[in-house]
Scaffold this motif. Structure first.
Motif, short mmCIF file in Angstrom:
data_model
loop_
_atom_site.label_atom_id
_atom_site.label_comp_id
_atom_site.label_asym_id
_atom_site.label_seq_id
_atom_site.Cartn_x
_atom_site.Cartn_y
_atom_site.Cartn_z
N ARG A 163 66.04 75.92 22.74
CA ARG A 163 66.74 75.30 21.64
C ARG A 163 67.45 76.01 20.96
NH1 ARG A 163 61.99 73.92 17.85
NH2 ARG A 163 63.59 72.58 17.08
N ALA A 164 67.48 77.63 21.09
CA ALA A 164 68.64 78.19 20.17
C ALA A 164 69.97 77.83 20.81
CB ALA A 164 68.27 79.80 20.50
N ILE A 165 70.05 77.99 22.42
CA ILE A 165 71.12 77.74 23.09
C ILE A 165 71.67 76.44 22.73
CG2 ILE A 165 72.22 77.21 25.27
CD1 ILE A 165 70.43 79.32 26.52
N SER A 166 70.88 75.41 22.67
CA SER A 166 71.36 74.04 22.29
C SER A 166 71.87 74.10 20.82
CB SER A 166 70.13 73.05 22.19
OG SER A 166 70.31 71.66 21.97
N CYS A 167 71.29 74.73 19.82
CA CYS A 167 71.55 74.77 18.49
C CYS A 167 73.09 75.48 18.29
CB CYS A 167 70.72 75.41 17.54
SG CYS A 167 69.10 74.67 17.29
N PHE A 168 73.10 76.69 19.20
CA PHE A 168 74.57 77.19 18.99
C PHE A 168 75.66 76.39 20.00
CE2 PHE A 168 71.71 81.28 18.98
CZ PHE A 168 71.87 81.25 17.60
N THR A 169 75.21 75.59 20.64
CA THR A 169 76.33 75.02 21.40
C THR A 169 76.64 73.80 20.38
OG1 THR A 169 75.21 75.15 23.66
CG2 THR A 169 76.73 73.41 23.51
N ARG A 170 75.56 73.19 19.84
CA ARG A 170 76.19 71.97 18.83
C ARG A 170 76.91 72.64 17.79
NH1 ARG A 170 74.53 66.79 17.76
NH2 ARG A 170 75.95 66.08 15.95
N ALA A 171 76.63 73.58 17.31
CA ALA A 171 77.39 74.35 16.11
C ALA A 171 78.96 74.61 16.66
CB ALA A 171 76.85 75.69 15.97
N ILE A 172 78.98 74.88 17.88
CA ILE A 172 80.44 75.27 18.41
C ILE A 172 81.04 73.78 18.66
CG2 ILE A 172 81.61 75.84 20.30
CD1 ILE A 172 79.35 78.12 20.63
N HIS A 173 80.43 72.84 19.06
CA HIS A 173 80.91 71.26 19.02
C HIS A 173 81.40 70.76 17.75
CE1 HIS A 173 81.16 67.08 20.23
NE2 HIS A 173 80.48 66.89 19.22
N GLU A 174 80.62 71.34 16.69
CA GLU A 174 81.16 70.86 15.42
C GLU A 174 82.27 71.58 14.71
OE1 GLU A 174 80.30 68.06 14.17
OE2 GLU A 174 78.56 67.54 15.46
N GLU A 175 82.08 72.88 15.09
CA GLU A 175 83.30 74.04 14.60
C GLU A 175 83.45 74.75 15.80
OE1 GLU A 175 84.66 74.01 11.84
OE2 GLU A 175 83.14 72.56 10.74
N PRO A 176 84.57 74.13 16.71
CA PRO A 176 84.97 74.83 17.90
C PRO A 176 85.62 76.36 17.76
CG PRO A 176 85.62 72.81 18.20
CD PRO A 176 85.05 73.04 16.77
N GLU A 177 86.29 76.75 16.40
CA GLU A 177 86.79 77.76 16.22
C GLU A 177 86.03 78.83 15.45
OE1 GLU A 177 90.61 76.92 14.47
OE2 GLU A 177 91.27 75.87 16.21
N ASP A 178 84.71 78.75 15.42
CA ASP A 178 83.81 79.69 14.93
C ASP A 178 83.18 80.62 15.73
OD1 ASP A 178 81.85 81.02 13.38
OD2 ASP A 178 80.49 79.31 13.04
N ALA A 179 84.11 81.98 15.59
CA ALA A 179 83.81 83.03 16.43
C ALA A 179 82.52 83.47 16.37
CB ALA A 179 84.61 84.11 16.03
N ARG A 180 81.68 83.54 15.23
CA ARG A 180 80.51 84.01 15.13
C ARG A 180 79.63 83.02 15.94
NH1 ARG A 180 80.02 84.41 9.04
NH2 ARG A 180 81.14 82.65 9.04
N ALA A 181 79.73 81.81 16.03
CA ALA A 181 78.75 80.85 16.81
C ALA A 181 78.91 81.11 18.40
CB ALA A 181 78.93 79.54 16.88
N HIS A 182 80.00 81.61 18.83
CA HIS A 182 80.20 82.02 20.26
C HIS A 182 79.74 83.62 20.38
CE1 HIS A 182 83.14 78.83 21.46
NE2 HIS A 182 83.67 78.82 20.06
#
Length: 254
Positions: free
Chosen positions: A159-178
């Motif tokens: 689920r953590a991977i799913s959440c971070f992946t969704r965060a990146i989907h919404e904000e692709p340029e958020d380096a911290r999420a990557h």
């Protein structure tokens, strides 16, 4: 335009106001009491938290993602921020719950309440709050990131991977999420994907010291280790303010 309180200040309901709220909330997420380092195989530790990072001014499209806070909450907001500053989690919780009485479907209030619960050590409640936040506004990337961090700490890697992946989907340029996604992927054993995410974080934010440090660790784990490339990223991390690590330095001298 109605006025509203955002983390202790009064703003008009403008794109700038919502941008200020999200920047402050994201800094709160970055400062949440998670382990700052995470184990990574035989090497030292993989750093979790990054440097504070300001977001760009919001656009009309961003407004669709974030939504609005309810009007006429200045007094409650002042009470919440004062309680939070004093680490009076019960007081801050009470203020945000009263705000929810005005709008129980407001994703931003649920996100703030989630941050309070996390600071209070109420992990289960915090997870529930961030789940509510993304339920009411699935486009709110900081809530996906915060939820991912909590789930990661609970060991719920899928689920953590799913959440971070969704965060990146919404904000692709958020380096911290990557960076967070890379850590979780590494924990899951997806080393190539983790390395790629760290490189993406650095591409997006070249002065992201934690990502350079983490990539150095990944490069030292290669078989054979990429010593010189790891040294470059480690030295870059040090120049950017990341502390020295004795184990890494010994490995680089081998």
């Amino acid at each position: 335009m109605a006025a509203n309180w955002l983390f202790g200040r009064t703003f008009l309901f403008t794109r700038h106001a919502q941008g200020v709220f999200l920047r402050r909330f994201l800094r709160m997420v970055a400062g949440m009491r998670f382990l700052t380092l995470m184990k990574i195989a035989a090497l030292p530790l993989l750093a979790l938290s990054g440097h504070a990072q300001e977001n760009a001014p919001m656009t009309p499209a961003d407004m669709n993602k974030t939504g609005m806070l309810p009007p006429h909450t200045k007094v409650l907001g002042e009470r919440a921020v004062e309680a939070f500053a004093k680490k009076d989690w019960a007081g801050a919780r009470k203020a945000y719950l009263e705000m929810l009485e005005l709008d129980d479907g407001n994703a931003l209030i649920w996100a703030n309440l989630g941050a309070v619960e996390q600071q209070a050590g109420e992990t289960k409640r915090a997870i529930e709050c961030f789940e509510k936040s993304v339920q009411f506004n699935p486009r709110l990337a900081p809530s996906w990131t915060a939820l991912g961090l909590l789930l990661q700490r609970q060991g719920d890697i899928y689920r953590a991977i799913s959440c971070f992946t969704r965060a990146i989907h919404e904000e692709p340029e958020d380096a911290r999420a990557h960076n967070f996604l890379a850590i979780t992927m590494k924990e899951f054993g997806w080393t190539d994907a983790a390395e790629a995410e760290l490189q993406k974080a650095i591409d997006l934010k070249p002065d992201y010291g934690i990502a350079h440090f983490n990539l150095a660790l990944m490069l030292l784990e290669r078989r054979p280790p990429a010593i010189e490339l790891a040294r470059r990223h480690y030295d870059k991390a040090l120049r950017l303010g990341v502390g020295k690590d004795d184990v890494v330095e010994r490995r680089l001298k081998e």
